[in-house]
Design a protein around this motif. Structure first.
Motif, PDB file in Angstrom:
ATOM      1  N   MET A   1       0.847  -1.175   0.000  1.00  0.00           N
ATOM      2  CA  MET A   1       0.000   0.000   0.000  1.00  0.00           C
ATOM      3  C   MET A   1       0.895   1.242   0.000  1.00  0.00           C
ATOM      4  SD  MET A   1      -2.961   0.843   2.697  1.00  0.00           S
ATOM      5  CE  MET A   1      -3.462   2.479   3.003  1.00  0.00           C
ATOM      6  N   SER A   2       0.601   2.189  -0.890  1.00  0.00           N
ATOM      7  CA  SER A   2       1.418   3.392  -0.973  1.00  0.00           C
ATOM      8  C   SER A   2       0.895   4.450  -0.012  1.00  0.00           C
ATOM      9  CB  SER A   2       1.426   3.922  -2.401  1.00  0.00           C
ATOM     10  OG  SER A   2       0.126   4.311  -2.762  1.00  0.00           O
ATOM     11  N   GLY A   3       1.787   5.339   0.368  1.00  0.00           N
ATOM     12  CA  GLY A   3       1.427   6.418   1.281  1.00  0.00           C
ATOM     13  C   GLY A   3       0.715   7.537   0.549  1.00  0.00           C
ATOM     14  N   PRO A   4       0.475   8.629   1.252  1.00  0.00           N
ATOM     15  CA  PRO A   4      -0.226   9.743   0.625  1.00  0.00           C
ATOM     16  C   PRO A   4       0.601  10.366  -0.493  1.00  0.00           C
ATOM     17  CG  PRO A   4       0.623  10.389   2.767  1.00  0.00           C
ATOM     18  CD  PRO A   4       0.872   8.916   2.624  1.00  0.00           C
ATOM     19  N   GLN A   5      -0.097  10.917  -1.468  1.00  0.00           N
ATOM     20  CA  GLN A   5       0.579  11.644  -2.536  1.00  0.00           C
ATOM     21  C   GLN A   5       0.240  13.112  -2.359  1.00  0.00           C
ATOM     22  OE1 GLN A   5       0.165  10.033  -6.429  1.00  0.00           O
ATOM     23  NE2 GLN A   5       1.805  11.313  -7.196  1.00  0.00           N
ATOM     24  N   PHE A   6       1.272  13.943  -2.360  1.00  0.00           N
ATOM     25  CA  PHE A   6       1.099  15.362  -2.088  1.00  0.00           C
ATOM     26  C   PHE A   6       1.018  16.171  -3.377  1.00  0.00           C
ATOM     27  CE2 PHE A   6       2.984  13.619   1.738  1.00  0.00           C
ATOM     28  CZ  PHE A   6       2.142  14.140   2.704  1.00  0.00           C
ATOM     29  N   VAL A   7       0.396  17.336  -3.261  1.00  0.00           N
ATOM     30  CA  VAL A   7       0.303  18.259  -4.378  1.00  0.00           C
ATOM     31  C   VAL A   7       1.704  18.771  -4.709  1.00  0.00           C
ATOM     32  CG1 VAL A   7      -0.092  20.326  -2.976  1.00  0.00           C
ATOM     33  CG2 VAL A   7      -1.033  20.213  -5.264  1.00  0.00           C
ATOM     34  N   CYS A   8       1.950  19.039  -5.990  1.00  0.00           N
ATOM     35  CA  CYS A   8       3.250  19.578  -6.401  1.00  0.00           C
ATOM     36  C   CYS A   8       3.469  20.932  -5.730  1.00  0.00           C
ATOM     37  CB  CYS A   8       3.301  19.705  -7.923  1.00  0.00           C
ATOM     38  SG  CYS A   8       4.730  20.613  -8.525  1.00  0.00           S
ATOM     39  N   GLY A   9       2.555  21.879  -5.967  1.00  0.00           N
ATOM     40  CA  GLY A   9       2.619  23.165  -5.289  1.00  0.00           C
ATOM     41  C   GLY A   9       3.599  24.187  -5.842  1.00  0.00           C
ATOM     42  N   ARG A  10       4.307  23.862  -6.925  1.00  0.00           N
ATOM     43  CA  ARG A  10       5.251  24.832  -7.510  1.00  0.00           C
ATOM     44  C   ARG A  10       4.476  26.076  -7.939  1.00  0.00           C
ATOM     45  NH1 ARG A  10      10.605  24.466  -7.634  1.00  0.00           N
ATOM     46  NH2 ARG A  10      10.742  22.700  -9.015  1.00  0.00           N
ATOM     47  N   ARG A  11       5.031  27.250  -7.687  1.00  0.00           N
ATOM     48  CA  ARG A  11       4.345  28.521  -7.971  1.00  0.00           C
ATOM     49  C   ARG A  11       4.910  29.202  -9.211  1.00  0.00           C
ATOM     50  NH1 ARG A  11       1.561  29.148  -3.431  1.00  0.00           N
ATOM     51  NH2 ARG A  11       2.411  28.833  -1.394  1.00  0.00           N
ATOM     52  N   VAL A  12       4.037  30.002  -9.842  1.00  0.00           N
ATOM     53  CA  VAL A  12       4.455  30.842 -10.961  1.00  0.00           C
ATOM     54  C   VAL A  12       3.588  32.108 -10.938  1.00  0.00           C
ATOM     55  CG1 VAL A  12       2.888  29.897 -12.725  1.00  0.00           C
ATOM     56  CG2 VAL A  12       5.106  30.830 -13.412  1.00  0.00           C
ATOM     57  N   ARG A  13       4.197  33.208 -11.327  1.00  0.00           N
ATOM     58  CA  ARG A  13       3.462  34.477 -11.440  1.00  0.00           C
ATOM     59  C   ARG A  13       2.868  34.554 -12.845  1.00  0.00           C
ATOM     60  NH1 ARG A  13       3.535  38.828  -8.460  1.00  0.00           N
ATOM     61  NH2 ARG A  13       5.363  38.127  -7.323  1.00  0.00           N
ATOM     62  N   LEU A  14       1.565  34.862 -12.915  1.00  0.00           N
ATOM     63  CA  LEU A  14       0.925  35.020 -14.216  1.00  0.00           C
ATOM     64  C   LEU A  14       1.434  36.309 -14.868  1.00  0.00           C
ATOM     65  CD1 LEU A  14      -2.739  33.997 -13.337  1.00  0.00           C
ATOM     66  CD2 LEU A  14      -0.936  32.596 -14.370  1.00  0.00           C
ATOM     67  N   PRO A  15       1.661  36.289 -16.168  1.00  0.00           N
ATOM     68  CA  PRO A  15       2.172  37.489 -16.837  1.00  0.00           C
ATOM     69  C   PRO A  15       1.142  38.623 -16.778  1.00  0.00           C
ATOM     70  CG  PRO A  15       1.658  35.768 -18.433  1.00  0.00           C
ATOM     71  CD  PRO A  15       1.483  35.170 -17.080  1.00  0.00           C
ATOM     72  N   PRO A  16       1.602  39.869 -16.672  1.00  0.00           N
ATOM     73  CA  PRO A  16       0.679  41.016 -16.609  1.00  0.00           C
ATOM     74  C   PRO A  16      -0.300  41.051 -17.781  1.00  0.00           C
ATOM     75  CG  PRO A  16       2.901  41.708 -16.093  1.00  0.00           C
ATOM     76  CD  PRO A  16       2.999  40.277 -16.547  1.00  0.00           C
ATOM     77  N   SER A  17       0.125  40.616 -18.966  1.00  0.00           N
ATOM     78  CA  SER A  17      -0.761  40.633 -20.136  1.00  0.00           C
ATOM     79  C   SER A  17      -1.981  39.741 -19.926  1.00  0.00           C
ATOM     80  CB  SER A  17      -0.002  40.200 -21.389  1.00  0.00           C
ATOM     81  OG  SER A  17       0.551  38.914 -21.196  1.00  0.00           O
ATOM     82  N   PHE A  18      -1.825  38.628 -19.212  1.00  0.00           N
ATOM     83  CA  PHE A  18      -2.962  37.738 -18.933  1.00  0.00           C
ATOM     84  C   PHE A  18      -3.959  38.429 -18.009  1.00  0.00           C
ATOM     85  CE2 PHE A  18      -5.092  34.554 -16.292  1.00  0.00           C
ATOM     86  CZ  PHE A  18      -5.722  33.814 -17.272  1.00  0.00           C
ATOM     87  N   LEU A  19      -3.451  39.180 -17.055  1.00  0.00           N
ATOM     88  CA  LEU A  19      -4.317  39.837 -16.078  1.00  0.00           C
ATOM     89  C   LEU A  19      -5.138  40.960 -16.702  1.00  0.00           C
ATOM     90  CD1 LEU A  19      -1.773  39.889 -13.141  1.00  0.00           C
ATOM     91  CD2 LEU A  19      -3.661  38.279 -13.496  1.00  0.00           C
TER      92      LEU A  19
END
Length: 123
Positions: A1-19
């Protein structure tokens, strides 16, 4: 039985043009919502609802080796979204065809802390 799998969680800032687009983008910085994955797999994060669509969203994609953020309109994962599944069924908040595990099967310690803090009375 495998243990819990965690979220990656790596962050990135969205480009200003998308906003600047007429989308309801909930955040300027997003976190990879996939389960931990190999470094050569793209990170994926919900960026905004797709206007006029009930079952598609805009997802941000990026790689550790390339800081350019790309955007994809992807259909929602339908795991657990079947009306006949019953009240106990969990809903996946990721996109169709994502790597294994669905969102409800991924441990996210940061989200758990945020939910706990939200229940505390103000100082």
């Amino acid at each position: 039985m495998s243990g819990p799998q965690f979220v990656c969680g790596r962050r990135v800032r969205l480009p200003p043009s998308f906003l600047l687009l007429p989308l309801d983008a909930p955040a300027r910085v997003v976190r990879c919502e996939l389960a931990e994955h190999p470094p050569d797999h793209e990170h994926m994060a919900f960026a905004a609802e797709r206007p006029g669509s009930r079952d598609e969203a805009v997802w941000a994609a990026w790689a550790d080796t390339d800081s350019e953020v790309r955007f994809h309109v992807l259909p929602d994962c339908d795991t657990g979204n079947d009306a006949s599944a019953g009240p106990e069924e969990e809903f996946c908040t990721l996109y169709a065809g994502h790597i294994p595990r669905c969102s409800w099967a991924i441990e996210d310690p940061e989200s758990a802390v945020e939910m706990l803090l939200a229940t505390l009375p103000p100082l």
